[in-house]
Design a protein around this motif. Structure first.
Motif, PDB file in Angstrom:
ATOM      1  N   ARG A  63      39.540  41.545  40.901  1.00 29.20           N
ATOM      2  CA  ARG A  63      38.665  42.262  39.956  1.00 29.20           C
ATOM      3  C   ARG A  63      37.816  41.332  39.082  1.00 29.20           C
ATOM      4  O   ARG A  63      37.668  41.541  37.877  1.00 29.20           O
ATOM      5  CB  ARG A  63      39.470  43.220  39.055  1.00 29.20           C
ATOM      6  CG  ARG A  63      40.379  44.114  39.846  1.00 29.20           C
ATOM      7  CD  ARG A  63      40.687  45.419  39.185  1.00 29.20           C
ATOM      8  NE  ARG A  63      41.529  46.228  40.045  1.00 29.20           N
ATOM      9  CZ  ARG A  63      41.128  46.841  41.145  1.00 29.20           C
ATOM     10  NH1 ARG A  63      39.864  46.796  41.506  1.00 29.20           N
ATOM     11  NH2 ARG A  63      41.954  47.541  41.900  1.00 29.20           N
ATOM     12  N   CYS A  64      37.300  40.287  39.699  1.00 29.63           N
ATOM     13  CA  CYS A  64      36.395  39.390  38.960  1.00 29.63           C
ATOM     14  C   CYS A  64      34.965  39.903  39.107  1.00 29.63           C
ATOM     15  O   CYS A  64      34.623  40.526  40.108  1.00 29.63           O
ATOM     16  CB  CYS A  64      36.450  37.986  39.542  1.00 29.63           C
ATOM     17  SG  CYS A  64      38.059  37.252  39.406  1.00 29.63           S
ATOM     18  N   GLN A  65      34.144  39.581  38.123  1.00 29.66           N
ATOM     19  CA  GLN A  65      32.750  40.010  38.224  1.00 29.66           C
ATOM     20  C   GLN A  65      31.858  38.934  38.816  1.00 29.66           C
ATOM     21  O   GLN A  65      30.724  39.190  39.192  1.00 29.66           O
ATOM     22  CB  GLN A  65      32.232  40.403  36.846  1.00 29.66           C
ATOM     23  CG  GLN A  65      32.617  41.837  36.559  1.00 29.66           C
ATOM     24  CD  GLN A  65      32.640  42.153  35.100  1.00 29.66           C
ATOM     25  OE1 GLN A  65      32.305  41.335  34.254  1.00 29.66           O
ATOM     26  NE2 GLN A  65      33.053  43.369  34.788  1.00 29.66           N
ATOM     27  N   ILE A  95      29.661  42.054  42.684  1.00 24.59           N
ATOM     28  CA  ILE A  95      30.094  40.749  42.169  1.00 24.59           C
ATOM     29  C   ILE A  95      28.889  39.804  42.230  1.00 24.59           C
ATOM     30  O   ILE A  95      28.194  39.746  43.241  1.00 24.59           O
ATOM     31  CB  ILE A  95      31.239  40.186  43.048  1.00 24.59           C
ATOM     32  CG1 ILE A  95      32.493  41.033  42.855  1.00 24.59           C
ATOM     33  CG2 ILE A  95      31.502  38.719  42.753  1.00 24.59           C
ATOM     34  CD1 ILE A  95      33.600  40.729  43.825  1.00 24.59           C
ATOM     35  N   ALA A 128      36.926  40.018  44.583  1.00 28.73           N
ATOM     36  CA  ALA A 128      36.943  41.488  44.481  1.00 28.73           C
ATOM     37  C   ALA A 128      38.377  41.981  44.284  1.00 28.73           C
ATOM     38  O   ALA A 128      38.639  42.831  43.423  1.00 28.73           O
ATOM     39  CB  ALA A 128      36.333  42.105  45.745  1.00 28.73           C
ATOM     40  N   GLN A 182      49.286  36.864  42.210  1.00 26.99           N
ATOM     41  CA  GLN A 182      49.535  37.247  40.812  1.00 26.99           C
ATOM     42  C   GLN A 182      50.789  36.563  40.277  1.00 26.99           C
ATOM     43  O   GLN A 182      50.790  36.058  39.149  1.00 26.99           O
ATOM     44  CB  GLN A 182      49.709  38.772  40.691  1.00 26.99           C
ATOM     45  CG  GLN A 182      48.434  39.567  40.895  1.00 26.99           C
ATOM     46  CD  GLN A 182      47.429  39.374  39.743  1.00 26.99           C
ATOM     47  OE1 GLN A 182      47.705  38.683  38.769  1.00 26.99           O
ATOM     48  NE2 GLN A 182      46.256  39.960  39.878  1.00 26.99           N
ATOM     49  N   THR A 190      47.764  41.159  46.796  1.00 23.87           N
ATOM     50  CA  THR A 190      47.621  40.066  45.825  1.00 23.87           C
ATOM     51  C   THR A 190      48.914  39.699  45.084  1.00 23.87           C
ATOM     52  O   THR A 190      48.886  38.832  44.217  1.00 23.87           O
ATOM     53  CB  THR A 190      46.550  40.436  44.770  1.00 23.87           C
ATOM     54  OG1 THR A 190      46.892  41.698  44.206  1.00 23.87           O
ATOM     55  CG2 THR A 190      45.162  40.495  45.352  1.00 23.87           C
ATOM     56  N   ASN A 195      30.887  45.307  45.964  1.00 27.54           N
ATOM     57  CA  ASN A 195      31.744  45.275  44.770  1.00 27.54           C
ATOM     58  C   ASN A 195      31.001  44.868  43.501  1.00 27.54           C
ATOM     59  O   ASN A 195      31.623  44.657  42.461  1.00 27.54           O
ATOM     60  CB  ASN A 195      32.915  44.314  45.006  1.00 27.54           C
ATOM     61  CG  ASN A 195      33.832  44.807  46.100  1.00 27.54           C
ATOM     62  OD1 ASN A 195      34.645  45.704  45.864  1.00 27.54           O
ATOM     63  ND2 ASN A 195      33.691  44.282  47.298  1.00 27.54           N
TER      64      ASN A 195
END
Ligand code: ADP
Ligand code: ASP
Ligand code: MG
Length: 410
Positions: free
Chosen positions: A166-168, A225, A163, A123, A119, A223
């Motif tokens: 790191r998003c929900q 999500i 994922a 980022q 990533t 994950n």
């Protein structure tokens, strides 16, 4: 303010320059409620089909590497157009291909699994306050070649990225308001579900509800999500796909699905010996062919031979037929035949675990309308029947009605 929002816009949401501009505005509005926005895009409208059509005009069996290099282009076009439209409105955006975004896949072409997302580049761009537009459906393998991840795969690209970042939650924008009890284009009385569990959605997606790519649901489940499926044409709340439904399960069936993309291959007169089925199906699996609905039957009591038949997706039909013919020769079987006139209609619901008689009600409903069942498969939360393709939409409507799924009108 939310940190990162990952959204995915399907081909149906990006089918024209006007739609691309509308989506650009929607993404800009999203940026007002999040620090960062990542938007994953599919090819415009049905342009992937057009690329596949072109390939078939120059080659009978396009070689897989070039096939992927070609059909991944639709996503490149929509990503750059969308980025232009956003920049035009004075907001910073950058498009990244799967390779640029660090999406690494297996080396297999046409249906590679995503292994990892590096990533860093994403980022870096987010840190520069850019909206990042990423091409769905494609990645890069260990040889630095472009791979694609299976038709409809952009949903999976989006959830994998959610994922990795790191998003929900992952928002999937499409041309319907959410996940319905059946395809709303087949059954106008279909009802939008407020929420659906991962397991039910996984079955529905695998059995033909193309609103989500099955692997996107698998990845969301792994994950934890939440997938929010909603329309890019309005502001309505959609359907949330999540671990557990907070609503009480009061119906045995949640949805009815239809798959008209399967065909049956039969191999007749296979020697009745231990290990033959294992050898045969391993051979198909090694070449990446997925099989479903397997039936083995004894042809003739006086002769020690069996018939084996199974279904495969239409995409795999020519390869699977070729492999079956090779195996038929090796095993000295009598003949191989194919049948593309079937459809698979299924009922899905976690509620059926606690209620006996659901399968029986399905068979009865089809039987009463003279629809012949050719094959049956079941799991804890689904029952599937193969029937004649020309009865498919009638069967969906009958089952939708029989299990009380329609919108209640007062
Ligand atoms: P996108 O281009 O956004 O990826 P798709 O065409 O892949 O959209 O998926 C959306 C379509 O899925 C809808 O237009 C609808 O016809 C179909 N569909 C099939 N089953 C269902 C279902 N149970 N709920 C909602 N849509 C469904
Ligand atoms: N454009 C690709 C396809 O048509 C991927 C997708 O739509 O998700 O299959
Ligand atoms: Mg899709």
């Amino acid at each position: 303010m939310t940190d990162i929002i990952v959204q995915k816009y399907g081909g149906s949401s990006l089918k024209s320059p006007e739609r691309i501009k509308a989506v650009a505005q929607r993404i800009i509005d999203t940026k007002k409620r999040a620090k960062s926005v990542v938007a994953v895009v599919s090819a415009m409208g049905k342009s992937t089909n057009e690329l596949i059509g072109l390939a078939s005009q120059v080659s009978e069996q396009p070689i897989a590497r070039e096939y992927d290099a070609l059909i991944s282009n639709g996503e490149n076009i929509s990503a750059s157009l969308l980025s232009m439209a956003i920049n035009d409105r004075g907001v910073k955006a950058i498009s990244l291909t799967g390779a640029q975004a660090g999406i690494r896949t297996e080396s297999l072409h046409k249906k590679a699994k995503i292994l990892d997302v590096r990533t860093q580049r994403i980022q870096d761009e987010l840190d520069k306050d850019q909206i990042v537009i990423i091409t769905g459906f494609q990645g890069i393998n260990q040889y630095d070649d472009i791979t694609t991840i299976g038709r409809g795969g952009s949903d999976t690209s989006a959830v994998v990225l959610a994922a990795a970042l790191r998003c929900q939650e992952c928002e999937i924008y499409t041309d319907v308001d959410g996940v319905y009890t059946t395809d709303p284009r087949l059954e106008p009385a279909a009802r939008k579900l407020t929420e659906v569990t991962y397991d039910e959605m996984l079955e529905m997606a695998s059995l033909g509800a193309k609103v989500l790519h099955p692997r996107s649901v698998e990845c969301a489940k792994e994950n934890e999500i939440t997938i929010h499926v909603r329309s890019s044409f309005n502001e309505h709340e959609g359907t949330r796909v999540r671990k557990e439904s907070v609503m009480e399960v009061n119906q045995p069936v949640t949805g009815v699905t239809l798959n008209e993309q399967e065909s049956i291959i039969s191999i007749v007169g296979v020697p009745d010996q231990p290990g033959i089925a294992g050898r045969f199906f391993s051979y198909l699996a090694q070449q990446g062919v997925n099989v479903d609905m397997i039936i083995q039957s004894v042809e003739n009591k006086t002769e020690p031979v069996n018939n084996i038949s199974f279904s495969v997706l239409e995409d795999d039909l020519s390869l699977a037929t070729k492999l079956t013919e090779e195996m038929a020769q090796t095993l000295k079987a009598k003949s191989v035949s194919t049948d593309s006139s079937i459809a698979k209609v299924s009922i899905v619901g976690v509620g059926m675990m606690s209620r006996p008689g659901v399968a029986a009600q399905m068979f009865q409903t089809l039987g009463e309308s003279n629809i012949n069942i050719k094959r049956i498969t079941t799991s804890e939360i689904k029952v599937s029947c193969a029937i004649d393709r020309d009865k498919a939409s009638q069967a969906v409507q009958l089952l939708h009605d029989a299990f009380g799924l329609a919108v209640v009108t007062q």
